[in-house]
Design a protein around this motif. Sequence first.
Motif, PDB file in Angstrom:
ATOM      1  N   TYR A  54       0.812  -1.214   0.000  1.00 47.60           N
ATOM      2  CA  TYR A  54       0.000   0.000   0.000  1.00 47.60           C
ATOM      3  C   TYR A  54       0.850   1.271   0.000  1.00 47.60           C
ATOM      4  N   LEU A  55       2.133   1.148   0.267  1.00 47.04           N
ATOM      5  CA  LEU A  55       2.948   2.353   0.396  1.00 47.04           C
ATOM      6  C   LEU A  55       2.987   3.175  -0.898  1.00 47.04           C
ATOM      7  N   PRO A  56       3.107   2.570  -2.087  1.00 42.79           N
ATOM      8  CA  PRO A  56       3.017   3.394  -3.306  1.00 42.79           C
ATOM      9  C   PRO A  56       1.658   4.074  -3.471  1.00 42.79           C
ATOM     10  N   LEU A  57       0.601   3.417  -3.005  1.00 42.15           N
ATOM     11  CA  LEU A  57      -0.737   4.003  -3.076  1.00 42.15           C
ATOM     12  C   LEU A  57      -0.847   5.200  -2.138  1.00 42.15           C
ATOM     13  N   ILE A  58      -0.331   5.037  -0.922  1.00 41.71           N
ATOM     14  CA  ILE A  58      -0.358   6.144   0.048  1.00 41.71           C
ATOM     15  C   ILE A  58       0.506   7.301  -0.449  1.00 41.71           C
ATOM     16  N   ASP A  59       1.710   6.985  -0.913  1.00 42.66           N
ATOM     17  CA  ASP A  59       2.588   8.041  -1.423  1.00 42.66           C
ATOM     18  C   ASP A  59       1.967   8.765  -2.615  1.00 42.66           C
ATOM     19  N   GLY A  60       1.320   8.010  -3.491  1.00 38.94           N
ATOM     20  CA  GLY A  60       0.726   8.619  -4.678  1.00 38.94           C
ATOM     21  C   GLY A  60      -0.461   9.510  -4.384  1.00 38.94           C
ATOM     22  N   LEU A  61      -1.099   9.314  -3.214  1.00 38.48           N
ATOM     23  CA  LEU A  61      -2.309  10.072  -2.895  1.00 38.48           C
ATOM     24  C   LEU A  61      -2.150  10.909  -1.629  1.00 38.48           C
ATOM     25  N   ARG A  62      -0.916  11.266  -1.291  1.00 36.55           N
ATOM     26  CA  ARG A  62      -0.689  12.060  -0.078  1.00 36.55           C
ATOM     27  C   ARG A  62      -1.493  13.361  -0.076  1.00 36.55           C
TER      28      ARG A  62
ATOM     29  N   LEU B  64       3.622   5.658  11.096  1.00 37.93           N
ATOM     30  CA  LEU B  64       2.917   6.367  10.025  1.00 37.93           C
ATOM     31  C   LEU B  64       3.208   7.855  10.036  1.00 37.93           C
ATOM     32  N   ILE B  65       3.447   8.411  11.212  1.00 37.14           N
ATOM     33  CA  ILE B  65       3.697   9.852  11.320  1.00 37.14           C
ATOM     34  C   ILE B  65       5.179  10.179  11.187  1.00 37.14           C
ATOM     35  N   GLU B  66       6.029   9.408  11.841  1.00 41.08           N
ATOM     36  CA  GLU B  66       7.465   9.707  11.867  1.00 41.08           C
ATOM     37  C   GLU B  66       8.222   9.041  10.727  1.00 41.08           C
ATOM     38  N   GLY B  67       7.580   8.091  10.048  1.00 43.97           N
ATOM     39  CA  GLY B  67       8.222   7.402   8.943  1.00 43.97           C
ATOM     40  C   GLY B  67       9.079   6.242   9.414  1.00 43.97           C
ATOM     41  N   PHE B  68       9.531   5.428   8.469  1.00 45.10           N
ATOM     42  CA  PHE B  68      10.365   4.281   8.811  1.00 45.10           C
ATOM     43  C   PHE B  68      11.141   3.821   7.583  1.00 45.10           C
TER      44      PHE B  68
ATOM     45  N   PHE C 298       9.871   5.376   4.071  1.00 43.17           N
ATOM     46  CA  PHE C 298       8.516   5.906   4.001  1.00 43.17           C
ATOM     47  C   PHE C 298       8.490   7.201   4.789  1.00 43.17           C
ATOM     48  N   ALA C 299       8.187   8.301   4.114  1.00 43.10           N
ATOM     49  CA  ALA C 299       8.090   9.601   4.780  1.00 43.10           C
ATOM     50  C   ALA C 299       6.752   9.690   5.501  1.00 43.10           C
ATOM     51  N   GLY C 300       6.773  10.167   6.717  1.00 42.99           N
ATOM     52  CA  GLY C 300       5.562  10.198   7.527  1.00 42.99           C
ATOM     53  C   GLY C 300       4.476  11.098   6.974  1.00 42.99           C
ATOM     54  N   LEU C 301       3.266  10.816   7.383  1.00 39.85           N
ATOM     55  CA  LEU C 301       2.103  11.645   7.075  1.00 39.85           C
ATOM     56  C   LEU C 301       1.918  12.692   8.172  1.00 39.85           C
ATOM     57  N   ARG C 302       1.066  13.654   7.925  1.00 39.64           N
ATOM     58  CA  ARG C 302       0.697  14.597   8.976  1.00 39.64           C
ATOM     59  C   ARG C 302      -0.081  13.857  10.072  1.00 39.64           C
ATOM     60  N   PRO C 303       0.052  14.235  11.318  1.00 42.63           N
ATOM     61  CA  PRO C 303      -0.716  13.570  12.379  1.00 42.63           C
ATOM     62  C   PRO C 303      -2.225  13.614  12.154  1.00 42.63           C
ATOM     63  N   ASP C 304      -2.712  14.695  11.541  1.00 43.17           N
ATOM     64  CA  ASP C 304      -4.159  14.791  11.325  1.00 43.17           C
ATOM     65  C   ASP C 304      -4.654  13.874  10.217  1.00 43.17           C
ATOM     66  N   GLN C 305      -3.729  13.200   9.505  1.00 41.42           N
ATOM     67  CA  GLN C 305      -4.116  12.234   8.479  1.00 41.42           C
ATOM     68  C   GLN C 305      -4.161  10.803   9.012  1.00 41.42           C
ATOM     69  N   VAL C 306      -3.894  10.618  10.302  1.00 43.18           N
ATOM     70  CA  VAL C 306      -3.727   9.274  10.853  1.00 43.18           C
ATOM     71  C   VAL C 306      -4.709   9.028  11.988  1.00 43.18           C
ATOM     72  N   ALA C 307      -5.292   7.822  12.009  1.00 49.41           N
ATOM     73  CA  ALA C 307      -6.146   7.379  13.109  1.00 49.41           C
ATOM     74  C   ALA C 307      -5.843   5.916  13.407  1.00 49.41           C
ATOM     75  N   LEU C 308      -6.203   5.477  14.587  1.00 54.85           N
ATOM     76  CA  LEU C 308      -6.081   4.068  14.964  1.00 54.85           C
ATOM     77  C   LEU C 308      -7.242   3.287  14.361  1.00 54.85           C
ATOM     78  N   GLY C 309      -7.000   2.015  13.992  1.00 53.90           N
ATOM     79  CA  GLY C 309      -8.051   1.168  13.456  1.00 53.90           C
ATOM     80  C   GLY C 309      -8.166  -0.116  14.253  1.00 53.90           C
ATOM     81  N   LEU C 310      -9.300  -0.317  14.933  1.00 57.63           N
ATOM     82  CA  LEU C 310      -9.440  -1.406  15.899  1.00 57.63           C
ATOM     83  C   LEU C 310     -10.805  -2.068  15.811  1.00 57.63           C
ATOM     84  N   PRO C 311     -10.918  -3.323  16.277  1.00 52.49           N
ATOM     85  CA  PRO C 311     -12.243  -3.954  16.355  1.00 52.49           C
ATOM     86  C   PRO C 311     -13.079  -3.316  17.456  1.00 52.49           C
ATOM     87  N   SER C 312     -14.386  -3.315  17.269  1.00 51.50           N
ATOM     88  CA  SER C 312     -15.269  -2.696  18.256  1.00 51.50           C
ATOM     89  C   SER C 312     -15.527  -3.594  19.461  1.00 51.50           C
ATOM     90  N   GLY C 313     -15.261  -4.877  19.329  1.00 50.93           N
ATOM     91  CA  GLY C 313     -15.526  -5.796  20.432  1.00 50.93           C
ATOM     92  C   GLY C 313     -15.036  -7.188  20.138  1.00 50.93           C
TER      93      GLY C 313
END
Length: 358
Positions: A210-218, A258-262, A271-286
């Motif tokens: 997905y990294l090329p997809l994320i980079d292409g649509l930053r 995702l924010i600081e890159g790796f 991978f260059a990090g995204l802005r913090p406002d572009q990132v959220a946690l993704g988790l199961p609801s239960g």
Amino acid sequence: MKSISLLACLLVLAATTAGCRTGQQGAAGAGAGSVPGHSHPLPRHALVGYLHNFDNGTGVLPLGDVDDSWDVIVLAFADDMGEGRIAFNPAPELERTRLIADIAAKRAQGRIVALSFGGELGSVTLQSQRDEDNFVRTTAEAIDTFGLDGIDIDLEKVAGVVHGAPVVRHLVSAVKRLHAMYPNLYVSMAPEHPYVQGGWVAMEGIWGAYLPLIDGLRDELDLLHVQLYNNGGLPSPYAPDPLPGGSVDMMVGSARMLIEGFELAGGQGRFAGLRPDQVALGLPSGPLAAGNGQATPADINRAFDCLTTATACDTVTPARPYPDFRGVMTWSINWDVADGRVFSDPVGTHLRQIRTAR
């Protein structure tokens, strides 16, 4: 807000046979949330949930019955009709006319409603320029027909997202074209973590695909909420062993990457990090919403506080506080309701309290 010249509108119209709006028209309708593809701004800290378009044991919940905890509601999922064509076919329980009215009502309240492509068994067919043209045209038709704010990319294993696959480059191009048609289009992604942070382990097959997809649509991306479930622990630069699923360290470590890159595996760059406002946690609801990766609401809130204030952390800490870190996504609204809102009540309340206090 960006605007589109009349010439650009005509070019897009000719390429896709879908409608086009000028910036002035979009601005006029923005306050009421009535113009398709023109989303309200995200709140500083947002709760995002997926709403099933099928019954997998939770029942089908009408959009109008979704409570006000949710800032973004993602309809799951669009159908792949072949040759790049997609369609959103509401479940009979959702009832098409009521759903359109419910979408308009939610948007008038300031909520964002998006349509997701993919899911565990979903796909899109993007192998050629013809497929891409069909995808753009039919996605625009769905946005206009249902009055949606935007789209979500949740392509998983069956969609064939691997390094070098045509679907990646055509999806980048297609989303850019849609964004030109709808300059305030909401765009989000929900890949599984091997496809993103997995690039630290390997850069072949699905790993880091997905990294090329994320980079292409930053520039177009509003929100990335990587799925921290159904794939075990998270390999990271911060510990010799994978960070355990559901732990505060995994949530903080994933967002930090995702924010600081790796660094990418095999010396293939960074991978260059995204802005913090572009990132959220993704988790199961239960406990029933995913095979693994569940986190307690208390730990989710601690991870959020760690990321935004650098307090309440466990072992992994951010390089600095990220007060604009966006929020939390969950699969799903339906499972949360079935479980007695054990996710949205504590997590949604925490996010709202923080955004009103700061």
